[in-house]
Write a protein that holds these residues in place. Structure first.
Motif, PDB file in Angstrom:
ATOM      1  N   ARG A 505       0.837  -1.206   0.000  1.00  0.00           N
ATOM      2  CA  ARG A 505       0.000   0.000   0.000  1.00  0.00           C
ATOM      3  C   ARG A 505       0.869   1.253   0.000  1.00  0.00           C
ATOM      4  O   ARG A 505       0.593   2.234  -0.706  1.00  0.00           O
ATOM      5  CB  ARG A 505      -0.909  -0.020   1.227  1.00  0.00           C
ATOM      6  CG  ARG A 505      -1.943   1.116   1.242  1.00  0.00           C
ATOM      7  CD  ARG A 505      -2.905   0.970   2.397  1.00  0.00           C
ATOM      8  NE  ARG A 505      -3.634  -0.285   2.310  1.00  0.00           N
ATOM      9  CZ  ARG A 505      -3.474  -1.314   3.150  1.00  0.00           C
ATOM     10  NH1 ARG A 505      -2.607  -1.224   4.131  1.00  0.00           N
ATOM     11  NH2 ARG A 505      -4.166  -2.414   3.000  1.00  0.00           N
ATOM     12  N   HIS A 508       2.387   1.682  -3.428  1.00  0.00           N
ATOM     13  CA  HIS A 508       1.364   2.201  -4.353  1.00  0.00           C
ATOM     14  C   HIS A 508       1.246   3.715  -4.210  1.00  0.00           C
ATOM     15  O   HIS A 508       1.254   4.453  -5.204  1.00  0.00           O
ATOM     16  CB  HIS A 508       0.018   1.539  -4.061  1.00  0.00           C
ATOM     17  CG  HIS A 508      -1.131   2.142  -4.800  1.00  0.00           C
ATOM     18  ND1 HIS A 508      -1.585   1.648  -6.001  1.00  0.00           N
ATOM     19  CD2 HIS A 508      -1.900   3.237  -4.525  1.00  0.00           C
ATOM     20  CE1 HIS A 508      -2.595   2.401  -6.425  1.00  0.00           C
ATOM     21  NE2 HIS A 508      -2.805   3.364  -5.546  1.00  0.00           N
ATOM     22  N   TYR A 512       2.138   6.828  -6.926  1.00  0.00           N
ATOM     23  CA  TYR A 512       1.233   7.931  -7.267  1.00  0.00           C
ATOM     24  C   TYR A 512       1.936   9.267  -7.047  1.00  0.00           C
ATOM     25  O   TYR A 512       1.874  10.169  -7.885  1.00  0.00           O
ATOM     26  CB  TYR A 512      -0.021   7.826  -6.400  1.00  0.00           C
ATOM     27  CG  TYR A 512      -1.017   8.941  -6.587  1.00  0.00           C
ATOM     28  CD1 TYR A 512      -2.042   8.836  -7.523  1.00  0.00           C
ATOM     29  CD2 TYR A 512      -0.945  10.094  -5.811  1.00  0.00           C
ATOM     30  CE1 TYR A 512      -2.961   9.854  -7.688  1.00  0.00           C
ATOM     31  CE2 TYR A 512      -1.862  11.127  -5.979  1.00  0.00           C
ATOM     32  CZ  TYR A 512      -2.867  10.993  -6.910  1.00  0.00           C
ATOM     33  OH  TYR A 512      -3.779  12.008  -7.074  1.00  0.00           O
ATOM     34  N   ALA A 527       4.565   1.416  -9.963  1.00  0.00           N
ATOM     35  CA  ALA A 527       3.170   0.969 -10.034  1.00  0.00           C
ATOM     36  C   ALA A 527       3.075  -0.394 -10.717  1.00  0.00           C
ATOM     37  O   ALA A 527       2.324  -1.276 -10.272  1.00  0.00           O
ATOM     38  CB  ALA A 527       2.332   1.998 -10.782  1.00  0.00           C
ATOM     39  N   VAL A 530       4.244  -3.047  -8.202  1.00  0.00           N
ATOM     40  CA  VAL A 530       3.262  -3.263  -7.136  1.00  0.00           C
ATOM     41  C   VAL A 530       2.070  -4.053  -7.674  1.00  0.00           C
ATOM     42  O   VAL A 530       1.560  -4.962  -7.010  1.00  0.00           O
ATOM     43  CB  VAL A 530       2.799  -1.924  -6.532  1.00  0.00           C
ATOM     44  CG1 VAL A 530       1.662  -2.141  -5.538  1.00  0.00           C
ATOM     45  CG2 VAL A 530       3.962  -1.226  -5.841  1.00  0.00           C
ATOM     46  N   ALA A 531       1.629  -3.717  -8.888  1.00  0.00           N
ATOM     47  CA  ALA A 531       0.511  -4.458  -9.487  1.00  0.00           C
ATOM     48  C   ALA A 531       0.878  -5.928  -9.644  1.00  0.00           C
ATOM     49  O   ALA A 531       0.054  -6.817  -9.373  1.00  0.00           O
ATOM     50  CB  ALA A 531       0.140  -3.850 -10.833  1.00  0.00           C
ATOM     51  N   ARG A 534       0.866  -7.555  -6.141  1.00  0.00           N
ATOM     52  CA  ARG A 534      -0.499  -7.749  -5.632  1.00  0.00           C
ATOM     53  C   ARG A 534      -1.221  -8.861  -6.393  1.00  0.00           C
ATOM     54  O   ARG A 534      -1.974  -9.641  -5.809  1.00  0.00           O
ATOM     55  CB  ARG A 534      -1.281  -6.438  -5.719  1.00  0.00           C
ATOM     56  CG  ARG A 534      -0.931  -5.459  -4.604  1.00  0.00           C
ATOM     57  CD  ARG A 534      -1.710  -4.154  -4.671  1.00  0.00           C
ATOM     58  NE  ARG A 534      -1.747  -3.511  -3.356  1.00  0.00           N
ATOM     59  CZ  ARG A 534      -2.213  -2.298  -3.125  1.00  0.00           C
ATOM     60  NH1 ARG A 534      -2.706  -1.561  -4.124  1.00  0.00           N
ATOM     61  NH2 ARG A 534      -2.217  -1.788  -1.900  1.00  0.00           N
ATOM     62  N   ASP A 544      -7.538  -4.449  -4.773  1.00  0.00           N
ATOM     63  CA  ASP A 544      -6.279  -3.719  -4.576  1.00  0.00           C
ATOM     64  C   ASP A 544      -5.374  -3.855  -5.798  1.00  0.00           C
ATOM     65  O   ASP A 544      -4.691  -2.912  -6.198  1.00  0.00           O
ATOM     66  CB  ASP A 544      -5.546  -4.229  -3.335  1.00  0.00           C
ATOM     67  CG  ASP A 544      -6.223  -3.783  -2.049  1.00  0.00           C
ATOM     68  OD1 ASP A 544      -7.186  -3.000  -2.129  1.00  0.00           O
ATOM     69  OD2 ASP A 544      -5.789  -4.227  -0.974  1.00  0.00           O
ATOM     70  N   THR A 548      -4.099  -0.653  -8.385  1.00  0.00           N
ATOM     71  CA  THR A 548      -2.733  -0.353  -8.823  1.00  0.00           C
ATOM     72  C   THR A 548      -2.606  -0.450 -10.337  1.00  0.00           C
ATOM     73  O   THR A 548      -1.875   0.338 -10.958  1.00  0.00           O
ATOM     74  CB  THR A 548      -1.733  -1.298  -8.138  1.00  0.00           C
ATOM     75  OG1 THR A 548      -1.933  -1.240  -6.725  1.00  0.00           O
ATOM     76  CG2 THR A 548      -0.308  -0.873  -8.437  1.00  0.00           C
ATOM     77  N   GLU A 551      -3.572   2.713 -11.665  1.00  0.00           N
ATOM     78  CA  GLU A 551      -2.488   3.684 -11.537  1.00  0.00           C
ATOM     79  C   GLU A 551      -1.427   3.477 -12.622  1.00  0.00           C
ATOM     80  O   GLU A 551      -0.830   4.439 -13.114  1.00  0.00           O
ATOM     81  CB  GLU A 551      -1.846   3.572 -10.150  1.00  0.00           C
ATOM     82  CG  GLU A 551      -0.859   4.664  -9.814  1.00  0.00           C
ATOM     83  CD  GLU A 551      -1.503   6.046  -9.800  1.00  0.00           C
ATOM     84  OE1 GLU A 551      -0.787   7.019 -10.099  1.00  0.00           O
ATOM     85  OE2 GLU A 551      -2.705   6.157  -9.499  1.00  0.00           O
TER      86      GLU A 551
END
Length: 752
Positions: A505, A508, A512, A527, A530-531, A534, A544, A548, A551
């Motif tokens: 989190r 992420h 941003y 991003a 992280v995607a 996740r 979640d 991402t 994003e």
């Protein structure tokens, strides 16, 4: 739990069964005894200072775990062991092979269960509750997901004490707090909702809700709005189950309705009586108190129950009526039963030396020892504030938390964890109501207090610092936000690992923020990573993960890679429609961004069709004047202009502007965006004098609201200069361009 996946050299973690706000549940093997087990690994405490507060947390865990382990009944999940390993508290329990009642209903396509199954489940659960209640234990979170039917037909209750452990050890967040916030409100007793002390009869009410659901296919107050559910439990008599399912035995309906009595005194006296009534009903004979157990098919079970008209509007419990002014509670607060010792930590905090209070009143000055009853009232009020926030009533929530924070600070001191928790909720309410500067001050205070008490790397300290960074970003102070995010991220990687949900989190939010300081490539890469993480941990369609990926699409657009952005937004929109529904706000938001990408790619005809469909859907969901409906209409107008249909574009911009000015205000950012779009249309139609007036209005408003050096203000001054050029006023235009350039050179020093 470390790379070895072995706890204390004995418990081997095999596969992850589930993850929630309190931690993780694993299927595991006891290497010493060679048996399969379940291990619940609660969220780590993290490195923290050696102080009395930490000792209280661990002692409370041990006490609750011992209580759970002492329960020996075939209808209660067995706890084999508990302990702490590498900063993680864990419970070892029997592995249950079966399905919980929620899963049984899903397997049955939400159709009610057969009557014989319902009665058998009721008999076994009431017997288990009778045993646990006789041991002085109240579950407090009884719901279908906590009742499991094994493959051999045995029914077991799970998680005695687990929900309270989450609160006591500080694992809760705004999404998983205890009380009102704990799970769904569909199974909560009226006294729980009101923050009153609860006893075994609260479990009986919750069990009545469970029986109602498995008998009819839906809980007694099956409403989408959480507040309406709470009001239903508190103020509205449930419809008899037979109105939803004909043919239910009358004795069973009578039992369910008695369990759902608003007042605890109206319910069966205890679970043992409930069990006797179920047995008598199965045998076809009536027992005392069984309003619906007549074998001769007597009057319906509701005939003797006085009808109460449902409330016309939601109302708070009586004890909240004096809480919205922000003043301290009146000393004449009503008396309550002594709280359960596991209710919270406030009764064990060691107060400063100072004047002793008069324990007969429960009130005293700072440094006194507050009474358990007074602390219990504050806990109930805190939970009421949490409930208001979850219902979006942030102004009221803020007033409640402000009052509780003032009393806790007076009684417990400014650095007590409960005081800091209340100040944290005050900060959240300030943020949610647009008072970002005030929220920043409040979060800073909370972070500093938690660092003093808990240590710099404690999860609660890091959570407060994370919120501080978020508010800094809302204030446009992205460079400062970046520094805080980076520091929090480093601490979280160090203490809980790179793939923990809290770490992801933070990454992420950092991604941003990177885009807001112009580091577009770094934002995109983070991003994307992280995607991927996740998707690996939570699944490709988890909300979640999709947030991402959304994003990622934004970062791609900022980089001018609109074809990839379009593909990403379309994939997110499809996944959200499948997982959340086609009318969910997140699904509609992804469709809007897909339309924006089409426009940027010059595919405005396709964008027009998308926006027209989106406007229809937004109007149905949000109404014709909803902010997102108007945003979609704005996108439609922009693409009409791109197609050269400027008269239509100007008419659309004027209509949207008029609604925004009326509903949002003259100087709202969205209103100003529409006013600028009017200026653009006027310019393309050759009406430059009118366009200049509109551009100047926008620039003046942005300068008042955002400041002369804000990027949006400078962009508006640039529009104004361009308009002056078109009117042949070159000297004025050149001077304005020079002023804008000079301010832009100073922007880094001004923090933009």
């Amino acid at each position: 739990m470390g790379d070895s996946r072995l706890i204390q050299g004995r418990y081997r973690l095999l596969d992850l069964i589930g993850r929630g706000g309190m931690g993780e549940v694993w299927r595991a093997r006891d290497e010493s005894l060679g048996r399969r087990i379940t291990v619940k690994c609660l969220k780590p405490l993290g490195p923290q200072r050696d102080n009395a507060f930490t000792g209280v947390l661990r002692e409370r865990f041990r006490r609750e775990a011992r209580v759970a382990a002492a329960l020996q009944h075939r209808g209660v999940t067995v706890v084999h062991d508990f302990g702490e390993h590498e900063g993680v508290l864990y419970l070892v329990m029997e592995l249950l092979e079966g399905r919980n009642l929620s899963q049984l209903l899903e397997d049955n396509k939400q159709h009610p269960l057969p009557v014989d199954d319902i009665v058998e489940i009721a008999a076994q659960v009431s017997d288990a509750l009778a045993y646990t209640h006789e041991q002085g234990i109240v579950h407090r979170d009884l719901k279908p997901a906590n009742i499991v039917r094994l493959v051999d037909g045995t029914v077991k209750i799970c998680d005695f004490g687990i929900a309270r452990l989450g609160h006591d050890i500080g694992f809760t967040s705004r999404l998983t707090s205890t009380g009102i916030a704990m799970g769904t409100p569909h199974y909560m007793s009226p006294e729980q909702i009101s923050g009153d002390a609860v006893d075994q009869r609260s479990d009986l009410y919750s069990f009545g809700c469970v029986l109602y659901e498995i008998a009819t296919g839906a809980p007694p107050f099956d409403l989408e709005d959480a507040w309406a559910v709470l009001v239903g439990h508190r103020d509205t008599e449930p419809e008899p189950p037979s109105t939803h399912r004909a043919g239910l035995p009358r004795y069973l309906e009578g039992i369910v309705l008695d369990l759902l009595a608003k007042e605890p005194s109206g319910r069966p006296a205890d679970a043992r009586e409930l069990n006797r009534r179920i047995g008598a009903g199965r045998a076809g004979r009536a027992v005392a108190g069984d309003a619906g157990g007549h074998a001769d098919g007597g009057p319906p079970p509701t005939a003797s129950r006085p009808e109460q008209p449902p409330s016309r509007e939601p109302r708070l419990p009586s004890w909240t009526r004096s809480m919205t002014t922000g003043h301290k509670a009146n000393a004449a607060a009503r008396q309550m039963a002594p709280p359960d010792p596991a209710m919270g930590l406030t009764g064990e905090w060691i107060a400063r030396e100072g004047p002793r209070e008069d324990l007969s009143t429960g009130l005293g000055g700072r440094g006194s020892i507050p009474s358990p009853e007074h602390l219990a009232r504050l806990t109930g009020r805190h939970h009421a504030g949490l409930s208001l926030g979850r219902l979006g009533r942030w102004e009221e929530a803020g007033e409640v938390h402000r009052a509780v924070a003032a009393e806790r600070e007076h009684l417990l001191g400014p650095d007590h964890p409960d005081t800091l928790a209340s100040h944290g909720e005050v900060a959240l309410s300030l943020s949610r109501t647009g008072r970002s500067a005030d929220a920043l001050r409040a979060y800073t205070q909370v972070a500093e207090g938690r660092e003093r008490v808990l240590g710099s790397d404690h999860p609660d300290t890091l959570a407060a610092r994370h919120e501080t960074a978020y508010v800094l970003g809302r204030l446009g102070r992205h460079f400062e936000a970046h520094q805080v995010y980076a520091s929090v991220l480093a601490a979280r990687v160090r203490t809980i690992g790179p793939d923990h949900p809290d770490t992801l989190r933070c990454r992420h939010n950092l991604a941003y923020n990177l885009s807001r300081i112009g580091r577009l490539e770094d934002s995109y890469r983070m991003a994307r990573d992280v995607a991927g993480a996740r998707a690996r941990i939570l699944g490709a369609t988890h909300p979640d993960t999709l947030v991402t990926r959304y994003e990622v699409g934004y970062a791609l657009g900022r980089l001018g890679r609109w074809t990839e952005a379009l593909q990403t937004y379309r994939e997110v929109a499809r996944a959200r429609a499948h997982a959340l529904g086609s009318d969910h706000p997140d699904t509609l938001a992804a469709r809007y961004e897909a339309g924006l990408s089409l426009g940027r790619l010059g595919r405005s005809a396709e964008a027009l069709k998308l926006y027209r469909d989106l406007i229809d859907d937004r109007t149905r969901v949000d109404g014709p004047t909803g902010p997102e409906t108007l945003r979609a209409r704005h996108g439609l107008g922009v693409n009409l202009g791109r197609l050269g249909r400027w008269e239509e574009a100007l008419a659309e911009a004027r209509d949207v502007h008029a609604i925004r000015e009326r509903t949002l205000g003259r100087d709202h950012p969205d209103t100003l965006v529409s006013r600028r779009e009017i200026a653009v249309g006027l310019g393309w139609l050759g009406r430059w004098a009118d366009a200049l007036t509109a551009y100047r209005e926008v620039a003046g408003a942005r300068e008042r609201v955002l400041g002369p050096g804000h990027p949006d203000t400078l962009a508006s001054r640039g529009d104004e200069a361009h308009c002056l050029e078109q009117l042949g006023r070159v000297t004025e235009a050149g001077e304005l361009y020079r002023q804008v350039a000079a301010v832009r050179q100073q922007r880094p020093r001004n923090g933009y």
